[in-house]
Design an enzyme around this catalytic site. Structure first.
Site, PDB file in Angstrom:
ATOM      1  N   TYR A   1      54.472  44.385  55.064  1.00 61.25           N
ATOM      2  CA  TYR A   1      54.225  45.268  56.207  1.00 61.25           C
ATOM      3  C   TYR A   1      53.757  44.423  57.376  1.00 61.25           C
ATOM      4  O   TYR A   1      52.937  43.517  57.205  1.00 61.25           O
ATOM      5  CB  TYR A   1      53.144  46.297  55.846  1.00 61.25           C
ATOM      6  CG  TYR A   1      52.718  47.151  57.016  1.00 61.25           C
ATOM      7  CD1 TYR A   1      53.376  48.349  57.284  1.00 61.25           C
ATOM      8  CD2 TYR A   1      51.685  46.755  57.861  1.00 61.25           C
ATOM      9  CE1 TYR A   1      53.003  49.129  58.368  1.00 61.25           C
ATOM     10  CE2 TYR A   1      51.309  47.527  58.945  1.00 61.25           C
ATOM     11  CZ  TYR A   1      51.972  48.717  59.189  1.00 61.25           C
ATOM     12  OH  TYR A   1      51.609  49.485  60.272  1.00 61.25           O
TER      13      TYR A   1
ATOM     14  N   GLU B   1      55.970  47.879  64.933  1.00 58.67           N
ATOM     15  CA  GLU B   1      55.781  47.959  63.487  1.00 58.67           C
ATOM     16  C   GLU B   1      57.087  47.621  62.782  1.00 58.67           C
ATOM     17  O   GLU B   1      58.147  48.110  63.170  1.00 58.67           O
ATOM     18  CB  GLU B   1      55.334  49.374  63.110  1.00 58.67           C
ATOM     19  CG  GLU B   1      54.950  49.510  61.649  1.00 58.67           C
ATOM     20  CD  GLU B   1      54.586  50.947  61.290  1.00 58.67           C
ATOM     21  OE1 GLU B   1      53.452  51.170  60.854  1.00 58.67           O
ATOM     22  OE2 GLU B   1      55.449  51.840  61.444  1.00 58.67           O
TER      23      GLU B   1
END
Ligand code: ADP
Ligand code: MG
Length: 388
Positions: A109, A197
């Site tokens: 992530y 992101e």
């Protein structure tokens, strides 16, 4: 401002950041061409909406041949996709992205954000890729690595190597991650992003680091510097009332209460929402008409409130640069032009306030005057309750 995944990936590609090959698709012909242009043996058909959680909602599917690519395209285009982030009403899918299937060994992530704690940019990395990061933060916070960046020198390679050491992996992986993150940080700064992101950031079978998903948010105040990014805006993804507000330079955020607020100045708008809550009410919006609340802007602001079907509206204005009598004339004109039927509570303060109040009182309109913010809030809440 947000963009779609395929647009974000193209922007990242322009910075030399590794992303899978893919083709945007608007119809079945495009899908056939995308199939031919990509090597296979797996093709991934991805719905393009401004919301995440598509995988779990049925908006990301794998295909093994041309027939499957066509079938998935037909079933996804025009569908209403409901994900955790769209709300129960979902979002209409009118674009797809067809991508080469990537050989995923690990899912990480990555997020880059403007961090209030450090007053700077922070990178967040986690070994728990593909998961909801809020859940990771709650149940497994030690799995999140934070890298604060000193703005004067930018992200440093040693910072990434330290983080990569915690994640574990081969020297090739560490080199590729470092290269990826340095380019990503540069892209973030140069494009004036407010948030970026990549979930998941994947490590492939041969230790390449690739952005499998990409979400970029841009600072609206910096968009004038990036006309090519501004051109990517997809207004079909935005609430119609927010689109309308942006045309007239009104700062507007739709909320879910029933009292429309019309305020000048962001600080006063925040305080107005607070005091309405304190009085037991629920604001329907944040609406700042700005320092120069002209009749035209007040009228447009009322139009937006009416379209939101509020039960009452609370106008809370400070006459500083704009005098109260000018504002009062704006309110009266707007109320007459729009033939407003919702109750309006007005609290004004500042230059020429007495004259302003007189204009409202003599207008013959059913405008409720309030002396203080608290008084206005209580009156607006009572009127909204009566309208229920
Ligand atoms: P969302 O976050 O909206 O669910 P993603 O782009 O993250 O959408 O895709 C969801 C999942 O689908 C990923 O976690 C990954 O497992 C898989 N996936 C997405 N794109 C590809 C691809 N090009 N190749 C292989 N798997 C993919
Ligand atoms: Mg994702």
């Amino acid at each position: 401002m947000n963009v779609h995944e395929y647009q974000a990936k193209q922007l990242l590609r322009d910075f030399g950041i590794p992303v899978p090959n893919g083709v945007p698709v608007f119809n079945v012909d495009d899908a056939r061409r995308a199939f031919d242009a990509l090597p296979g043996p797996i093709w991934v058909v991805k719905a393009q909406i401004h919301a995440g959680g598509r995988g779990k909602g049925g908006g990301v599917k794998l295909a093994r041949n041309k027939g499957e690519v066509e079938e998935l395209t037909k079933s996804m285009l025009g569908m209403t996709l409901v994900t955790k982030q769209t709300g129960p009403e979902g979002k209409l899918v009118n674009r797809l992205y067809i991508e080469e299937g990537v050989d995923i060994r690990r899912e990480l992530y990555l997020a880059v954000l403007v961090d209030r704690v450090t007053s700077g940019i922070t990178l967040m990395l986690s070994s728990e890729g593909g998961m909801d990061i809020e859940e990771v933060a709650e149940h497994n916070p030690e799995a999140i690595i934070r890298i604060p960046v000193n703005p004067a020198v930018g992200l440093q390679p040693f910072q990434v190597r330290n983080a990569a050491g915690k994640l574990g992996g081969s020297p090739v992986f560490v080199r590729n991650l470092t290269d990826f993150l340095l380019k990503f940080y540069k892209a973030f700064v140069e494009m004036d992003c407010s948030m970026a992101e990549v979930n998941p950031l994947v490590v492939t079978g041969n230790d390449k680091v690739v952005a499998l998903d990409a979400k970029l948010n841009f600072d609206g105040n910096a968009l004038y510097r990036h006309p090519q990014i501004h051109a990517l805006r997809d207004i079909t993804e935005e609430a119609p009332s927010e689109v309308q507000a942006s045309k007239f330079d009104l700062s507007y955020v739709k909320l879910d209460g029933d009292i429309g607020c019309l305020v000048n100045g962001a600080g006063l708008a925040m305080a107005t929402m607070d005091i309405l809550n304190y009085a037991g009410g629920h604001p329907a919006n944040f609406l700042d008409v700005g320092g120069s609340a002209t009749t035209e802007r007040v009228t447009e602001a009322f139009k937006i409130l009416v379209a939101d079907q509020v039960k009452a509206s609370f106008v809370n204005l400070f006459g500083g640069i704009m005098k109260c009598d000018t504002i009062a004339n704006g309110i009266v004109t707007a109320a007459r032009t729009l033939d407003l039927s919702i109750p309006i509570v007005v609290r004004m303060e500042g230059t020429n306030v007495e004259l302003g109040k007189r204009i409202l009182a003599e207008s013959g309109l059913a405008i409720v005057s309030a002396d203080t913010m608290a008084d206005g809030a209580v009156k607006a809440v009572a009127l909204a309750k009566r309208g229920n």
